[in-house]
Design a protein around this motif. Structure first.
Motif, short mmCIF file in Angstrom:
data_model
loop_
_atom_site.label_atom_id
_atom_site.label_comp_id
_atom_site.label_asym_id
_atom_site.label_seq_id
_atom_site.Cartn_x
_atom_site.Cartn_y
_atom_site.Cartn_z
N ILE A 112 9.89 5.21 0.65
CA ILE A 112 9.89 4.26 1.84
C ILE A 112 10.60 5.10 2.82
O ILE A 112 11.45 5.72 2.82
N ALA A 127 15.82 7.49 0.74
CA ALA A 127 14.60 7.20 1.51
C ALA A 127 14.04 8.38 2.06
O ALA A 127 14.61 9.51 2.33
N TYR A 167 0.57 4.42 4.18
CA TYR A 167 1.68 3.47 4.04
C TYR A 167 1.52 2.02 4.35
O TYR A 167 0.71 1.80 5.43
N PHE A 213 7.33 -4.63 -3.39
CA PHE A 213 6.91 -3.41 -2.58
C PHE A 213 6.17 -2.62 -2.94
O PHE A 213 6.08 -2.18 -4.00
N CYS A 235 5.85 3.00 1.81
CA CYS A 235 5.83 1.75 2.81
C CYS A 235 6.81 2.29 4.06
O CYS A 235 7.69 3.15 3.86
N TYR A 290 14.07 -2.58 -2.46
CA TYR A 290 13.01 -1.56 -2.95
C TYR A 290 13.45 -0.66 -4.04
O TYR A 290 12.47 -0.49 -4.85
#
Length: 216
Positions: free
Chosen positions: A59, A84, A133, A152, A156, A203
């Motif tokens: 993510i 992340a 993505y 999710f 992304c 997520y």
């Protein structure tokens, strides 16, 4: 931090006054013959020394529309806590501010960061979409999915809106989905850093559920 600079380029990202048709036209121009900003990279010094032992998640948090330093620093800290993939900010120089470092608690030395100015946001989102993505936005709309009910995708980009105005129409028109955090109180909004942290945790929770259980 892993600093990735996006040169300013065409492609809106303004105050939400654009129409869907205008956005599609500008998006087509970005995907066609129009010049697309480049994204030169360099690795964060601490991660280089440590060899990045822990894997990153899929993510990317996009905070290009956020201008308040405490929110950006808090998001950098959250992005590193949950590993992340990257944090997009409007200006990389903010990470050199001592006030940023006092809130991020050295996260800027570890988290991957990319400079995506507001004027380069649309072409950057289109590039991430072309890389596979899914484009998601944290926004209360008539079509928004409740955060805990949305599944999710692994890869992304989560776009965060301005503190008061939210996401502009030209950004909303590019998104694959919008998500909202269910709220119970009289105040119907959360601080953007808090909202981003809640979404990033959800997520992470979903990704961990998909991993095989550890052997005892």
């Amino acid at each position: 931090a892993r600093l990735v600079q996006a040169a300013p380029g065409g492609g809106g990202g303004g105050g939400g006054g654009g129409t869907r048709g205008q956005t599609k036209a500008s998006s087509a121009a970005c995907a066609g013959g129009a010049a697309v900003p480049e994204f030169p990279e360099r690795r964060p010094p601490c991660a280089e020394a440590a060899g990045q032992p822990l894997p990153r998640q899929g993510i990317v948090i996009c905070a290009s529309l956020i201008d308040k330093l405490p929110n950006l620093a808090g998001l950098a800290r959250t992005c590193e806590v949950f590993r992340a993939s990257a944090l997009a900010v409007p200006d990389l120089r903010v990470a050199s501010d001592p006030a940023f470092a006092s809130i991020s608690v050295t996260a800027e030395q570890w988290v991957n960061m990319v400079e995506v100015k507001e004027g380069a946001l649309l072409p950057w989102l289109l590039r991430k979409q072309a890389e596979g993505y899914a484009l998601l936005g944290l926004e209360q709309t008539a079509e928004s999915a409740r955060l805990h009910e949305y599944e999710f995708p692994r890869r992304c980009v989560l776009v965060l809106g301005r503190e008061k105005e939210g996401l502009p129409a030209e950004v909303l028109s590019l998104l694959d989905a919008t998500l909202e955090i269910p709220q119970l109180g009289l105040i119907r909004s959360l601080n953007v850093h808090v909202s981003g942290a809640i979404a990033l945790y959800e997520y992470t929770r979903q990704q961990q559920l998909q991993q095989p259980p550890k052997r005892q």
